[in-house]
Design an enzyme around this catalytic site. Structure first.
Site, PDB file in Angstrom:
ATOM      1  N   TYR A  46       0.842  -1.203   0.000  1.00  0.00           N
ATOM      2  CA  TYR A  46       0.000   0.000   0.000  1.00  0.00           C
ATOM      3  C   TYR A  46       0.875   1.250   0.000  1.00  0.00           C
ATOM      4  CZ  TYR A  46      -5.006  -0.688   0.298  1.00  0.00           C
ATOM      5  OH  TYR A  46      -6.309  -0.927  -0.001  1.00  0.00           O
ATOM      6  N   GLU A  48      -0.667   4.932  -0.508  1.00  0.00           N
ATOM      7  CA  GLU A  48      -1.442   6.139  -0.831  1.00  0.00           C
ATOM      8  C   GLU A  48      -0.565   7.386  -0.785  1.00  0.00           C
ATOM      9  OE1 GLU A  48      -3.360   3.759   0.732  1.00  0.00           O
ATOM     10  OE2 GLU A  48      -5.492   4.335   0.591  1.00  0.00           O
ATOM     11  N   ASP A 191      -7.788  12.290 -25.426  1.00  0.00           N
ATOM     12  CA  ASP A 191      -7.764  10.907 -24.931  1.00  0.00           C
ATOM     13  C   ASP A 191      -7.186  10.052 -26.054  1.00  0.00           C
ATOM     14  OD1 ASP A 191      -8.221   8.289 -24.256  1.00  0.00           O
ATOM     15  OD2 ASP A 191     -10.272   8.590 -23.562  1.00  0.00           O
ATOM     16  N   THR A 217      -4.821   5.048 -21.934  1.00  0.00           N
ATOM     17  CA  THR A 217      -4.614   3.745 -21.317  1.00  0.00           C
ATOM     18  C   THR A 217      -3.240   3.266 -21.758  1.00  0.00           C
ATOM     19  OG1 THR A 217      -5.815   2.784 -23.173  1.00  0.00           O
ATOM     20  CG2 THR A 217      -7.022   3.009 -21.110  1.00  0.00           C
ATOM     21  N   LYS A 220      -3.209  -0.639 -24.898  1.00  0.00           N
ATOM     22  CA  LYS A 220      -3.671  -0.803 -26.277  1.00  0.00           C
ATOM     23  C   LYS A 220      -2.446  -0.768 -27.206  1.00  0.00           C
ATOM     24  CE  LYS A 220      -8.347   0.865 -25.303  1.00  0.00           C
ATOM     25  NZ  LYS A 220      -8.403   1.604 -24.044  1.00  0.00           N
ATOM     26  N   ARG A 226      -2.760  -3.365 -18.308  1.00  0.00           N
ATOM     27  CA  ARG A 226      -3.931  -2.513 -18.092  1.00  0.00           C
ATOM     28  C   ARG A 226      -3.542  -1.397 -17.140  1.00  0.00           C
ATOM     29  NH1 ARG A 226      -8.368  -4.080 -20.395  1.00  0.00           N
ATOM     30  NH2 ARG A 226      -7.782  -5.861 -21.637  1.00  0.00           N
TER      31      ARG A 226
END
Ligand code: DSN
Length: 419
Positions: A46, A48, A191, A217, A220, A226
């Site tokens: 973790y 954050e 985008d 993203t 692709k 991902r």
């Protein structure tokens, strides 16, 4: 793997990908280095916050991972700031709205059924529910109608304009779009999820230095895991301080929109895999990869046009083809099914001004990134076009489709998945 049920499914999916042709234009095959990073212990941590300003201890190493990913993204795209934490494309876009607009503000984007994306203002998406979404369309010819966009911008004065697509086979004229956004002092958001790999390779014009914010993203044409990244220029980010909504504060606005605005802990294994993919995309071979994706798509487009397929806009400039099957008397869903039975994976898709409903549209969308990753070139594209035509013609005939699938499988043996 002790979980034999999942192990069997992973092996089955790998076999499906290996023995078939993945032609959904938003998909690709990652390298084994990307897969190793994804399957690493980094997933356990973790963290954050951002490097140097975390809410957890033990972040020294993931700080280095994230800094490396950010630096590689900045260098690859030529921007001063990169946020590499978005879990995927939709959260990245949500963060941009959060950073640049307030609920109820007017926003603009390309309508999904004309090649856009849900997060560009579709009425049932958060972007259409929480904002006053004005949607632009393509013209009848399938090309973006820049004149109509300019008129809409002057009428509605949107706070921000999303430009980008999931099913648009032509290049974007970023400068023209900038001029349109400037008519209402709107933020211009590019985008580039579908075309990021082409932009990096120089096979599509870059919006860097023209658009205010760029989202993409990473899985692709960029051929990573991902995930997503948000790119912009401006003063160095200070995520601990509120910032006025002006262009020089974009880095801080974006960072604060991701956390504390939207997300919790970043996915560190994903960040590492993004860093690996960015390194791979920075190699000279990636330029040739991008060029070949487009060359393959153009070859496929010409071959399918020559046997009567109607391509939206008449062809392609990028990695994808959008085909209106109306003249072939087959629905998109039936073509998708027939091609699937022949070992060729595509997806049904609306075409501009579709006479059929969105869930049962007239077209299919297909692309060349994954096949190009496997090393296929123009010769194979000619062959693939023949199989596509044969499969669509033979739809409903299981025997003929199975025969094509066997031919497809034989070809794939010469073009292994990357290792
Ligand atoms: N699912 C992506 C695509 O296929 O284009 C968009 O989010």
């Amino acid at each position: 793997m002790n979980d034999t049920a999942i192990a069997r499914l992973i092996a089955a999916e790998e076999k499906r990908q290996r023995e078939g042709l993945e032609m959904i234009p938003s998909e690709n095959h990652t390298s084994s280095d990307v897969l190793k990073a994804l399957g690493s212990r980094l997933t356990d941590k973790y963290s954050e916050g951002y490097p140097g300003i975390r809410y957890y201890g033990g972040c020294e190493i993931v700080d280095e991972v994230e800094n490396l990913a950010r630096k590689r993204a900045q260098a690859l795209f030529g921007v001063s700031h990169a946020n590499v934490q978005p879990y995927s494309g939709s959260p990245a876009n949500m963060a941009v709205y959060f950073a640049l607009a307030d609920p109820g503000d007017t926003v603009m984007g390309l309508e999904l059924y004309y090649g856009g994306h849900m997060t560009h203002g579709l009425k049932v998406n958060f972007s259409g529910k929480w904002f006053n979404s004005v949607q632009y369309r393509t013209g009848k010819d399938g090309y973006l109608d820049y004149g109509a966009m300019a008129a809409l911008v002057q009428e509605h004065k949107p706070k921000l304009i999303f430009v980008g697509a999931t099913a648009y086979p032509r290049v974007f004229d970023w400068q023209k779009l900038r001029d349109i956004a400037d008519l209402a002092q709107s933020f211009l958001v590019a985008d580039i999820s579908h075309i990021a790999g082409l932009v990096v390779a120089g096979a599509h014009p870059s919006p860097v230095g023209i658009a205010d914010v760029i989202t993409t993203t990473t899985h692709k044409t960029l051929r990573g895991p991902r995930g997503a990244i948000i790119l912009c220029n401006g003063l160095p980010s200070n995520p601990l301080k509120r910032a006025e909504r002006v262009k020089e504060n974009l880095p801080t606005l974006i960072d604060r929109a991701i956390i504390p605005g939207l997300q919790g802990g970043p996915h560190n294994h994903q960040t590492a895999a993004i860093a690996v993919a960015l390194h791979e995309a920075a190699q000279p071979a990636f330029k040739e990869y991008g060029r070949q994706i487009v060359a393959n798509a153009k070859t496929l487009a010409a071959a399918l046009s020559s046997v009567g397929y109607e391509l939206v806009t008449g062809g392609t400039d990028n990695h994808l083809l959008l085909i209106d099957l109306t003249n072939k008397n087959i629905k998109g869903a039936d073509a998708e099914k027939a091609l699937g039975m022949a070992g060729i994976t595509v997806n049904k898709n609306t075409v501009p001004f579709d006479s059929r409903p969105p869930f049962d549209p007239s077209g299919i969308r297909l692309g060349t990134p994954a096949l190009t990753t496997r090393g296929m070139k123009e010769t194979e594209m000619e062959q693939v076009a023949q199989w596509i035509d044969r499969a669509i013609t033979a739809h409903g005939n299981e025997k003929k489709l199975t025969a094509i699938k066997q031919e497809v499988r034989a070809l794939t043996e010469a073009f292994p998945l990357p290792n």
